[in-house]
Write a protein that holds these residues in place. Structure first.
Motif, PDB file in Angstrom:
ATOM      1  N   SER A  86       0.857  -1.183   0.000  1.00 12.91           N
ATOM      2  CA  SER A  86       0.000   0.000   0.000  1.00 12.91           C
ATOM      3  C   SER A  86       0.896   1.236   0.000  1.00 12.91           C
ATOM      4  O   SER A  86       2.111   1.143   0.198  1.00 12.91           O
ATOM      5  CB  SER A  86      -0.926   0.023   1.220  1.00 12.91           C
ATOM      6  OG  SER A  86      -0.193   0.310   2.398  1.00 12.91           O
ATOM      7  N   TYR A  87       0.275   2.388  -0.216  1.00 13.69           N
ATOM      8  CA  TYR A  87       1.002   3.658  -0.146  1.00 13.69           C
ATOM      9  C   TYR A  87       0.828   4.315   1.223  1.00 13.69           C
ATOM     10  O   TYR A  87       1.276   5.438   1.423  1.00 13.69           O
ATOM     11  CB  TYR A  87       0.509   4.597  -1.239  1.00 13.69           C
ATOM     12  CG  TYR A  87       0.824   4.098  -2.636  1.00 13.69           C
ATOM     13  CD1 TYR A  87       2.122   4.192  -3.153  1.00 13.69           C
ATOM     14  CD2 TYR A  87      -0.161   3.520  -3.430  1.00 13.69           C
ATOM     15  CE1 TYR A  87       2.411   3.722  -4.427  1.00 13.69           C
ATOM     16  CE2 TYR A  87       0.131   3.050  -4.701  1.00 13.69           C
ATOM     17  CZ  TYR A  87       1.415   3.153  -5.191  1.00 13.69           C
ATOM     18  OH  TYR A  87       1.708   2.679  -6.455  1.00 13.69           O
ATOM     19  N   ASP A 215      -3.566   7.512  -1.553  1.00  9.30           N
ATOM     20  CA  ASP A 215      -3.439   7.401  -3.003  1.00  9.30           C
ATOM     21  C   ASP A 215      -1.970   7.289  -3.396  1.00  9.30           C
ATOM     22  O   ASP A 215      -1.066   7.674  -2.646  1.00  9.30           O
ATOM     23  CB  ASP A 215      -4.061   8.624  -3.680  1.00  9.30           C
ATOM     24  CG  ASP A 215      -5.561   8.690  -3.475  1.00  9.30           C
ATOM     25  OD1 ASP A 215      -6.184   7.621  -3.332  1.00  9.30           O
ATOM     26  OD2 ASP A 215      -6.107   9.813  -3.445  1.00  9.30           O
ATOM     27  N   THR A 218       1.983  11.256  -7.184  1.00  4.38           N
ATOM     28  CA  THR A 218       1.985  11.673  -8.590  1.00  4.38           C
ATOM     29  C   THR A 218       3.327  11.332  -9.212  1.00  4.38           C
ATOM     30  O   THR A 218       4.374  11.383  -8.571  1.00  4.38           O
ATOM     31  CB  THR A 218       1.734  13.182  -8.690  1.00  4.38           C
ATOM     32  OG1 THR A 218       2.719  13.868  -7.910  1.00  4.38           O
ATOM     33  CG2 THR A 218       0.354  13.528  -8.158  1.00  4.38           C
TER      34      THR A 218
END
Length: 272
Positions: A86-87, A215, A218
């Motif tokens: 996971s992040y 999330d 980027t």
């Protein structure tokens, strides 16, 4: 010889005025240790809120082991395993159980485990304050800014009431909390007195934690858009004072001389 009158048999009828039995209710003033008798019998974990968050709940409630106690503050850790991948997670809410009283509760947090840092108040930061109402057995905290826990890391938390009364329901003994399907788990726990004061290990909180999955970061760095054109037009010559548009005087097309005479000044003689 036996006595004439045998001794009386034990009576199974209590006296009309029995002695005062010990009370299991805590005194108004808090004791130096958690009380083992909350004001009302605690319930099992309350229903999980339906607010779109993922709610973590330990497998055991304090009633399921050795009963519940109550303390003025409780420290514990939340951790996130590296597996599954996971992040990270964003802790957004908590729901804790307490006695049926009116009070105020503060929530502090610290990066890393709370162990060994119970009295280092300058390293903790307060993230929430909520009112506890007597009519409820549990209270929900909603954070203005989520707290991020990355894979393989821990985050310490501290629930405390400024009034120093035994407010929070805690379990007695060691908490065995397995990680949920996302790798979130609750570890350790100790009751703390006098706000970042003396602490007693061997207790765990009775609470639930609401979080969201972080999330992915980027891929492109954040940059400002380029300007449409450079500020100054580039020059092919070295930086000098602005040249004049034209020379001071235009160059002549012919040498600067007087016009030649068309004939000599004197008529030449034909003979010497």
């Amino acid at each position: 010889n036996p006595t004439t009158d045998p001794t009386r048999s034990p009576t199974f009828n209590p006296t009309t005025d029995p002695t005062i039995s010990p009370t299991f209710n805590p005194t108004i003033a808090p004791t130096q240790y958690p009380t083992t008798s909350p004001s009302k019998s605690p319930t099992y974990f309350p229903d999980l809120p339906e607010d779109g968050l993922i709610w973590f709940q330990p497998e055991q409630h304090c009633m399921e082991e050795r009963g519940c106690a109550a303390g003025p503050g409780i420290m514990f850790d939340l951790s996130l395993n590296e597996e599954p991948f996971s992040y990270g997670v964003l802790v957004e809410s908590m729901q804790f159980e307490h006695k049926f009283v009116n009070a105020t509760a503060d929530l502090y947090t610290i990066e890393g485990s709370h162990l060994g840092r119970e009295q280092t108040s300058d390293q903790w930061r307060k993230v929430a304050t909520v009112d506890v109402e007597e009519a409820n057995s549990h209270t929900k905290i909603e954070l203005d800014t989520p707290i991020t826990i990355f894979p393989g890391e821990k985050q310490g938390f501290y629930l405390v009431t400024p009034s120093a009364e035994n407010l929070f329901l805690v379990g007695m003994g060691s908490l065995v909390s397995s990680a949920d399907s996302n790798g979130v788990s609750l570890e350790g726990g100790s009751v703390v007195f006098d706000i970042f004061g003396f602490n007693a290990t061997g207790y765990y909180p009775t609470l639930q934690v609401g979080y969201m999955m972080a999330d992915a970061p980027t891929m492109n760095p954040t940059t400002y858009p380029p300007t449409v054109s450079p500020t100054l037009t580039p020059t092919l010559h070295p930086t000098t004072s602005s040249p004049t548009i034209s020379p001071s005087a235009p160059p002549t097309m012919q040498p600067t001389t007087y016009s030649p005479t068309r004939s000599p000044s004197d008529v030449p003689t034909m003979s010497p």
